[in-house]
Scaffold this motif. Structure first.
Motif, mmCIF file in Angstrom:
data_model
loop_
_atom_site.group_PDB
_atom_site.id
_atom_site.type_symbol
_atom_site.label_atom_id
_atom_site.label_comp_id
_atom_site.label_asym_id
_atom_site.label_seq_id
_atom_site.Cartn_x
_atom_site.Cartn_y
_atom_site.Cartn_z
ATOM 1 N N VAL A 171 0.869 -1.053 -0.064
ATOM 2 C CA VAL A 171 0.049 0.130 -0.030
ATOM 3 C C VAL A 171 0.811 1.458 0.058
ATOM 4 C CG1 VAL A 171 -1.618 1.376 1.073
ATOM 5 C CG2 VAL A 171 -2.014 -1.294 1.207
ATOM 6 N N LEU A 172 1.699 1.328 0.932
ATOM 7 C CA LEU A 172 2.697 2.566 1.078
ATOM 8 C C LEU A 172 3.715 2.601 0.292
ATOM 9 C CD1 LEU A 172 2.591 2.465 5.071
ATOM 10 C CD2 LEU A 172 1.438 4.086 3.639
ATOM 11 N N GLY A 173 4.140 1.407 -0.344
ATOM 12 C CA GLY A 173 5.290 1.340 -1.182
ATOM 13 C C GLY A 173 6.732 1.523 -0.639
ATOM 14 N N THR A 174 6.554 1.392 0.925
ATOM 15 C CA THR A 174 7.696 1.730 1.729
ATOM 16 C C THR A 174 8.635 0.312 1.657
ATOM 17 O OG1 THR A 174 6.281 2.728 3.328
ATOM 18 C CG2 THR A 174 8.598 2.205 3.964
ATOM 19 N N ILE A 175 10.083 0.754 1.234
ATOM 20 C CA ILE A 175 10.937 -0.296 1.154
ATOM 21 C C ILE A 175 11.568 -0.634 2.807
ATOM 22 C CG2 ILE A 175 13.135 -1.142 0.293
ATOM 23 C CD1 ILE A 175 12.575 0.682 -2.195
ATOM 24 N N ASN A 176 11.437 -1.399 3.317
ATOM 25 C CA ASN A 176 11.772 -1.859 4.717
ATOM 26 C C ASN A 176 13.382 -1.907 4.866
ATOM 27 O OD1 ASN A 176 9.470 -0.860 6.179
ATOM 28 N ND2 ASN A 176 8.501 -2.928 5.463
ATOM 29 N N PRO A 177 13.908 -1.668 5.751
ATOM 30 C CA PRO A 177 15.513 -1.777 6.052
ATOM 31 C C PRO A 177 15.596 -3.360 6.753
ATOM 32 C CG PRO A 177 14.525 -0.563 8.031
ATOM 33 C CD PRO A 177 13.557 -0.734 6.807
ATOM 34 N N ILE A 178 15.332 -4.286 5.681
ATOM 35 C CA ILE A 178 15.479 -5.843 6.132
ATOM 36 C C ILE A 178 17.044 -6.064 6.803
ATOM 37 C CG2 ILE A 178 15.231 -8.062 5.399
ATOM 38 C CD1 ILE A 178 12.546 -6.634 5.250
ATOM 39 N N PRO A 179 18.071 -5.701 6.117
ATOM 40 C CA PRO A 179 19.311 -6.099 6.592
ATOM 41 C C PRO A 179 19.461 -5.664 8.229
ATOM 42 C CG PRO A 179 19.732 -4.978 4.502
ATOM 43 C CD PRO A 179 18.115 -5.096 4.703
ATOM 44 N N GLU A 180 19.063 -4.243 8.499
ATOM 45 C CA GLU A 180 19.086 -3.868 9.741
ATOM 46 C C GLU A 180 18.216 -4.649 10.761
ATOM 47 O OE1 GLU A 180 18.305 0.494 9.783
ATOM 48 O OE2 GLU A 180 18.202 0.530 12.017
ATOM 49 N N ILE A 181 16.881 -4.738 10.202
ATOM 50 C CA ILE A 181 16.025 -5.658 11.145
ATOM 51 C C ILE A 181 16.542 -6.926 11.311
ATOM 52 C CG2 ILE A 181 13.595 -6.723 11.027
ATOM 53 C CD1 ILE A 181 12.692 -4.384 9.318
ATOM 54 N N SER A 182 17.031 -7.632 10.325
ATOM 55 C CA SER A 182 17.693 -8.836 10.452
ATOM 56 C C SER A 182 18.901 -8.995 11.660
ATOM 57 C CB SER A 182 18.464 -9.575 9.172
ATOM 58 O OG SER A 182 17.206 -9.661 8.110
ATOM 59 N N ARG A 183 19.853 -7.815 11.625
ATOM 60 C CA ARG A 183 20.825 -7.791 12.459
ATOM 61 C C ARG A 183 20.086 -7.551 13.787
ATOM 62 N NH1 ARG A 183 23.435 -4.775 8.670
ATOM 63 N NH2 ARG A 183 22.408 -2.685 9.646
ATOM 64 N N GLU A 184 19.231 -6.755 14.017
ATOM 65 C CA GLU A 184 18.873 -6.443 15.583
ATOM 66 C C GLU A 184 18.047 -7.664 15.843
ATOM 67 O OE1 GLU A 184 18.379 -3.290 16.993
ATOM 68 O OE2 GLU A 184 19.295 -2.119 15.577
ATOM 69 N N ALA A 185 17.301 -8.407 15.079
ATOM 70 C CA ALA A 185 16.502 -9.612 15.528
ATOM 71 C C ALA A 185 17.486 -10.808 15.843
ATOM 72 C CB ALA A 185 15.605 -9.978 14.445
ATOM 73 N N HIS A 186 18.468 -10.924 15.140
ATOM 74 C CA HIS A 186 19.297 -12.282 15.506
ATOM 75 C C HIS A 186 20.228 -11.817 16.766
ATOM 76 C CE1 HIS A 186 19.381 -13.550 10.778
ATOM 77 N NE2 HIS A 186 18.514 -13.917 11.533
ATOM 78 N N ARG A 187 20.403 -10.676 16.963
ATOM 79 C CA ARG A 187 21.172 -10.104 18.235
ATOM 80 C C ARG A 187 20.349 -10.854 19.469
ATOM 81 N NH1 ARG A 187 22.288 -4.168 17.757
ATOM 82 N NH2 ARG A 187 23.366 -5.026 16.116
ATOM 83 N N VAL A 188 19.113 -10.846 19.290
ATOM 84 C CA VAL A 188 18.333 -11.410 20.520
ATOM 85 C C VAL A 188 17.599 -12.778 20.246
ATOM 86 C CG1 VAL A 188 17.180 -9.059 21.164
ATOM 87 C CG2 VAL A 188 15.788 -10.336 19.781
ATOM 88 N N GLY A 189 18.100 -13.354 19.173
ATOM 89 C CA GLY A 189 17.742 -14.700 18.767
ATOM 90 C C GLY A 189 16.448 -15.168 18.204
ATOM 91 N N ALA A 190 15.982 -13.985 17.510
ATOM 92 C CA ALA A 190 14.833 -14.026 16.942
ATOM 93 C C ALA A 190 15.098 -14.412 15.577
ATOM 94 C CB ALA A 190 13.755 -12.802 16.978
ATOM 95 N N LEU A 191 14.105 -15.136 14.689
ATOM 96 C CA LEU A 191 14.151 -15.509 13.051
ATOM 97 C C LEU A 191 13.447 -14.486 12.530
ATOM 98 C CD1 LEU A 191 13.613 -19.351 13.669
ATOM 99 C CD2 LEU A 191 15.828 -18.047 13.077
ATOM 100 N N VAL A 192 13.867 -14.200 11.199
ATOM 101 C CA VAL A 192 13.347 -13.141 10.530
ATOM 102 C C VAL A 192 12.576 -13.555 9.037
ATOM 103 C CG1 VAL A 192 13.646 -10.903 9.236
ATOM 104 C CG2 VAL A 192 14.900 -11.386 11.301
ATOM 105 N N VAL A 193 11.440 -13.512 9.229
ATOM 106 C CA VAL A 193 10.668 -13.899 7.953
ATOM 107 C C VAL A 193 10.011 -12.766 7.041
ATOM 108 C CG1 VAL A 193 8.347 -14.740 7.163
ATOM 109 C CG2 VAL A 193 9.549 -15.859 9.157
ATOM 110 N N VAL A 194 10.512 -12.797 5.676
ATOM 111 C CA VAL A 194 10.248 -11.577 4.957
ATOM 112 C C VAL A 194 9.107 -11.996 3.893
ATOM 113 C CG1 VAL A 194 11.314 -9.992 3.204
ATOM 114 C CG2 VAL A 194 12.555 -10.553 5.195
#
Lengths: 403, 132
Positions: A171-194
């Motif tokens: 809808v918004l067209g926004t490109i989300n910062p996936i590399p940054e999200i992945s880094r932060e999520a992995h730091r706390v042990g979470a898995l990232v689904v895109v």
């Protein structure tokens, strides 16, 4: 980019007496003759079931099917055994919510989504949270329609098991910062689904650069046929996950009371797969690779720029999402002041212009924007600056009639 | 045929019988959830006849024009007549509606059916106007 319109037969037709101006590729893309022919050729010359025939035709069909997998793997920088064919993004995400949910999500865990998710990347997690007693929470957006990364960090915790986020908002067209999200999520042990349904067709994507753990997308939005999609996942995680659908093809040994599972990717491909669709998708990937994904992106950024400029110049238009074309994909949602989007779409259709109007399977986002629905124009490789002009002029016509 | 005949534009810009009644005998609301269209319909019935009618709501030009036109068709009619009313009558009165927009045009008709059912069951029904 070279003019590709001649490759797309449907673009030659008229709608309501006008040449078709197709601005709804975010819903589904038109198909080039190369894809249509590949599917027809498969049925005419090579149709057989895959992975079981001892005869030449089946071997050929299997090779075509597996070659399609290799092409997709090459497109996203993955290994072929990590590429699972599904029915589409929706099925890919449901597969994950079940299998990954089974393997990794416990009572009290956190599942993080965002308010800009398509329902396909929301409801499976909602249901998982309900089944497991996990806590679902949604990252907010900024007034500009970008992901609020501070809010993301606040919601992320050691209890977070999964972060499910769209690469590009439909809808918004926004490109989300996936590399940054992945880094932060992995730091706390979470898995990232895109959810990459809106990105894979439109820009270069390399799963290693994104750093995510899973990626889901659809064939029909990237010039391929309907009925086929992809789930990419990290090998070790796919190994750990239980199967989603069970039956033929996904098994190794079967007894009446138990069975063992096939290797990747077949463990997740129960039943006869969409073979012709895979072949068609392979042809679509080849077509896109021929154009060059960098070129595809450049072309769309130019058209999106024209679209945004034109809409911004009209005081009766409200635009949703980032204002700069560099920050977004080729999707622009908007409203005409006081006019329901369905009326806009119907009047544009009279001029042969196809746009989408509705909530675009993103009701929570529309509630946040404070509108029941919006208009959405989206571009792809075959759209031209002239079509954007036609669209903008027709919008003025709508405003004259109903404004 | 333009999907927006002058009649539709006129009823959309200048809705008839729009607002609320102080003491309606029936007050029902129907919605097309996917598009966010909402129609609220109130009837005042006396001696088996629609004495007064109001509609309220929000939505696209076609649903709002259809609601407005429908209220004109209801006034003074006997309830038995309304029970027999077919949706085609409303569509014809609107000058024809294109296929993708039938749902919009028929939302007010579904609201009317709901009102008649409510009247049939209890003789009256007043829903709280919760849609706001």
């Amino acid at each position: 980019m070279r003019n590709v319109r001649g490759d797309f037969p449907v673009l030659a037709r008229t709608v309501n007496g006008h040449p078709l101006v197709y601005l709804d590729s975010a819903a589904t893309a038109q198909k080039p003759i190369q894809v249509i022919e590949a599917i027809a050729r498969f049925y005419r010359e090579a149709n057989a079931n895959v992975h079981r025939g001892l005869y030449a035709l089946s071997v050929e069909a299997t090779e075509l099917y597996e070659n399609a997998r290799k092409k997709i793997a090459a497109l996203i920088g993955a290994r072929p055994e990590e590429v699972i064919f599904t029915r589409g993004t929706t099925e890919s995400l449901n597969l994950l919510a079940y299998s990954l949910g089974e393997a990794r999500v416990r009572e009290g865990d956190g599942i993080l989504v965002t308010v800009m998710e398509h329902h396909a990347n929301l409801i499976p997690w909602q249901e998982l949270a309900r089944r497991k007693g996990a806590a679902l929470s949604a990252v907010r957006i900024t007034p500009d329609g970008e992901l609020d990364m501070d809010d993301f960090r606040r919601r992320l915790s050691a209890r977070t098991a999964v972060v499910a986020v769209t690469h590009i908002s439909n809808v918004l067209g926004t490109i989300n910062p996936i590399p940054e999200i992945s880094r932060e999520a992995h730091r706390v042990g979470a898995l990232v689904v895109v959810d990459a349904a809106q990105s894979i067709p439109h820009l270069p994507v390399d799963v290693r650069e994104l750093g995510c753990d899973f990626l889901a997308f659809s064939g029909h939005k990237m010039l391929g046929p309907t009925g086929i999609g992809v789930l990419w996942g990290r090998r070790e995680l796919l190994e750990e996950m239980p199967p989603f659908l069970t039956g033929g093809e996904m098994i190794r040994e079967v007894w009446i009371d138990r069975a063992t599972w096939n290797d990747l990717p077949y463990k997740f491909e129960a039943g006869t797969p969409p073979i012709a669709q895979a072949v068609g998708l392979g042809a679509a990937v080849e077509y896109l690779a021929g154009l060059g994904m960098e070129e595809v992106r450049r072309h769309e950024e130019e058209l999106t720029g024209l679209l945004l400029e034109g809409l911004k110049a009209r005081e009766y238009v409200e635009i949703y999402g980032p204002r700069e074309p560099q920050k977004r994909g080729g999707v622009v949602a908007f409203n005409l002041r006081g006019i329901h989007p369905h009326d806009v779409a119907t009047l544009l259709d009279q001029e042969g212009i196809a746009i989408r109007a509705g909530h675009h399977c993103a009701q929570p986002l529309h509630r946040l924007l404070g509108v029941p629905a919006s208009c959405r124009a989206s571009v792809y490789v075959y759209n031209t600056p002239e079509e954007i002009e036609l669209f903008l002029a027709a919008l003025d016509g709508v405003w004259e009639q109903l404004g | 045929m333009s999907p927006y005949e002058d009649l539709i534009i006129d009823h959309w810009r200048h809705p008839r019988n729009k607002g609320t009644l102080p003491d309606p005998d029936v007050d029902v609301t129907e919605a097309n959830v996917p598009c966010g269209d909402v129609v609220r319909l109130q009837l005042k019935v006396r001696n088996g006849k629609v004495e007064d009618v109001r509609f309220d709501g929000r939505g696209c030009a076609i649903s709002m024009a259809s609601a407005s036109l429908l209220t004109e068709m209801l006034k003074g009619k006997r309830l038995e007549e309304l029970e027999k009313m077919r949706q085609e009558e409303l569509l014809e009165a609107l000058g024809g509606v294109i296929k993708p927009r039938l749902n919009c045009a028929l939302l007010p008709f579904r609201t009317l059916r709901k009102a008649l059912e409510a009247l049939g069951e209890t003789g009256s029904r007043v829903d709280p106007p919760s849609y706001r």
